[in-house]
Design an enzyme around this catalytic site. Sequence first.
Site, PDB file in Angstrom:
ATOM      1  N   THR A 124     -21.973 -48.208  -6.731  1.00 42.78           N
ATOM      2  CA  THR A 124     -23.344 -48.631  -6.407  1.00 42.78           C
ATOM      3  C   THR A 124     -23.368 -48.987  -4.924  1.00 42.78           C
ATOM      4  O   THR A 124     -22.325 -49.242  -4.338  1.00 42.78           O
ATOM      5  CB  THR A 124     -23.694 -49.904  -7.225  1.00 42.78           C
ATOM      6  OG1 THR A 124     -23.588 -49.626  -8.616  1.00 42.78           O
ATOM      7  CG2 THR A 124     -25.094 -50.429  -6.946  1.00 42.78           C
ATOM      8  N   THR A 132     -22.643 -55.107  -6.806  1.00 45.74           N
ATOM      9  CA  THR A 132     -22.034 -53.871  -7.290  1.00 45.74           C
ATOM     10  C   THR A 132     -20.977 -54.288  -8.311  1.00 45.74           C
ATOM     11  O   THR A 132     -20.398 -55.361  -8.195  1.00 45.74           O
ATOM     12  CB  THR A 132     -21.359 -53.074  -6.160  1.00 45.74           C
ATOM     13  OG1 THR A 132     -20.339 -53.876  -5.551  1.00 45.74           O
ATOM     14  CG2 THR A 132     -22.348 -52.656  -5.086  1.00 45.74           C
ATOM     15  N   GLY A 133     -20.731 -53.433  -9.297  1.00 50.48           N
ATOM     16  CA  GLY A 133     -19.713 -53.768 -10.296  1.00 50.48           C
ATOM     17  C   GLY A 133     -20.247 -53.626 -11.703  1.00 50.48           C
ATOM     18  O   GLY A 133     -21.160 -52.829 -11.954  1.00 50.48           O
ATOM     19  N   ARG A 167     -29.284 -45.566 -20.501  1.00 51.63           N
ATOM     20  CA  ARG A 167     -28.654 -46.853 -20.157  1.00 51.63           C
ATOM     21  C   ARG A 167     -29.049 -47.254 -18.730  1.00 51.63           C
ATOM     22  O   ARG A 167     -28.909 -46.481 -17.795  1.00 51.63           O
ATOM     23  CB  ARG A 167     -27.137 -46.726 -20.256  1.00 51.63           C
ATOM     24  CG  ARG A 167     -26.359 -47.988 -19.829  1.00 51.63           C
ATOM     25  CD  ARG A 167     -25.895 -47.936 -18.390  1.00 51.63           C
ATOM     26  NE  ARG A 167     -25.013 -49.042 -18.021  1.00 51.63           N
ATOM     27  CZ  ARG A 167     -24.649 -49.333 -16.765  1.00 51.63           C
ATOM     28  NH1 ARG A 167     -25.088 -48.595 -15.774  1.00 51.63           N
ATOM     29  NH2 ARG A 167     -23.853 -50.338 -16.521  1.00 51.63           N
ATOM     30  N   GLY A 205     -28.149 -50.137 -15.907  1.00 51.61           N
ATOM     31  CA  GLY A 205     -27.269 -51.253 -15.567  1.00 51.61           C
ATOM     32  C   GLY A 205     -28.068 -52.335 -14.865  1.00 51.61           C
ATOM     33  O   GLY A 205     -29.274 -52.498 -15.092  1.00 51.61           O
ATOM     34  N   ASP A 206     -27.402 -53.056 -13.987  1.00 47.82           N
ATOM     35  CA  ASP A 206     -28.054 -54.162 -13.281  1.00 47.82           C
ATOM     36  C   ASP A 206     -28.873 -53.689 -12.075  1.00 47.82           C
ATOM     37  O   ASP A 206     -29.797 -54.382 -11.650  1.00 47.82           O
ATOM     38  CB  ASP A 206     -27.006 -55.175 -12.809  1.00 47.82           C
ATOM     39  CG  ASP A 206     -25.923 -54.539 -11.926  1.00 47.82           C
ATOM     40  OD1 ASP A 206     -25.652 -53.330 -12.081  1.00 47.82           O
ATOM     41  OD2 ASP A 206     -25.343 -55.246 -11.088  1.00 47.82           O
ATOM     42  N   GLY A 244     -22.304 -53.715 -14.474  1.00 48.58           N
ATOM     43  CA  GLY A 244     -23.732 -54.001 -14.582  1.00 48.58           C
ATOM     44  C   GLY A 244     -24.086 -54.888 -15.756  1.00 48.58           C
ATOM     45  O   GLY A 244     -24.906 -55.808 -15.631  1.00 48.58           O
TER      46      GLY A 244
HETATM   47  N1  GLY Z   1     -23.598 -51.862 -11.127  1.00 46.95           N
HETATM   48  C1  GLY Z   1     -24.022 -50.596 -11.471  1.00 46.95           C
HETATM   49  C2  GLY Z   1     -24.120 -50.331 -12.891  1.00 46.95           C
HETATM   50  O1  GLY Z   1     -23.467 -50.987 -13.701  1.00 46.95           O
HETATM   51  O2  GLY Z   1     -24.856 -49.445 -13.262  1.00 46.95           O
END
Ligand code: GLY
Length: 410
Positions: free
Chosen positions: A238, A289-290, A266, A268-269, A292
């Site tokens: 990310t 980043t990481g 799906r 993520g964050d 999510g």
């Molecule tokens: N941090 C990005 C994701 O999990 O999609």
Amino acid sequence: MSITRRGFLSTAVAASVAAGLEGQENTDASRHVEPMRAARRPIIICANNGYNYLDDAFSFLKNGGDTLDAAIRVVKGPEDDPNDDSVGLGGLPNEEGVVELDACCMHGPTRRAGSVGGVRNIKNVALVSKAVIEHTGHVMLVGEGAERFAVAMGFPRENLLTERSRKIWLLWKQFHSTDDWWGPGLASPQFQFPDAGPRSELWEERLRRMEEHAAKLGIEPEFRMAAIRRVVFPPTGTIHCSALNEKGEISGCTTTSGLAFKLPGRCGDSPVIGAGCYTDQDVGSAGATGSGEENIKVAGAHTIVENMRRGMSPQEAGMDALKRIVRNYNGDMNKLRFMDMTYYVLRKDGAYAGVSLWDGYSPTSPHKIAIHDGTKRSEKTVALLKGVSQEFPPFPNIPKELSQDSEYLK
Ligand code: GLY
């Protein structure tokens, strides 16, 4: 190796001691968390994959460009780069081989937010999230509606699946398509670690067959092991960027292709305002980043901004969010070592911090934050836990070609 609760506590203490010591070194991001400076200067912070795009964005910002436009200039670089398989064009696809992108942004001066999730066929989703701000009364658009909106706004439809990412996906289909995201997740009480039994002894053979298949697919020899790593441990690459100008205006944005080989739909964050990105003109901006799923559960970016509002420094604010992730697993290192999170934190006065759950993915690749405030540089993040993370999903007896040198695995 299992780590007891007491072991965790001493690890956490050791980690904070380590962070304190590192904070005295000039190369460490933590030295910039001191009390507010009186004079403001423009500054941009971002995930390290934005490093190459900072010069252009910084001169744009310095010449009076808007803070959100400056931040988007940075993240658009990796979005346009077909060789960056974590974002935009060339991002690793979902389990059906379709690239789905997520992004969000917040514009501090006008206190507005925009977001898009699960967008197909449109490369520059950070700009699409800004278009949501400018051309709708909504905050978040997802899926087909977001794509149609982007096209109506003049964004070209294009095939985002590059040959390189398609081949990695084909390799994943061949070897892992039944192993990944359908089972109970790490957070589930039903989650079971695989036994180090006879199955694990098959690794050598499995790796040999994967290399053979990668060669058949035409994956270049020098990229083969990296491609196999992406198959075995699907990444969540990310990019986040926050920018502050001389007037004290601040904005942020985050963009991603999300978790590789995810279930279609799906999110993520990254498209979640308050998780992947949060900006408050009165306080500052943060992004992530990481992992999510873990970040959504602690509303990481919002938590950090609120922590700074209550007086915490950028580093303290980020560390507190990381501790909430640790708390969600009751400090269970057996699970925590399979996730990672980095926060990029910029306070309204220009103080900043990069913090992460672990030091990095391997001892030779620590997590980094990139900064431009007149001088462009990368700095190691300050880690809550000492050591490197192990990517998910867990496998016993990983062959050395694929394993990492985590001290928790020794
Ligand atoms: N941090 C990005 C994701 O999990 O999609």
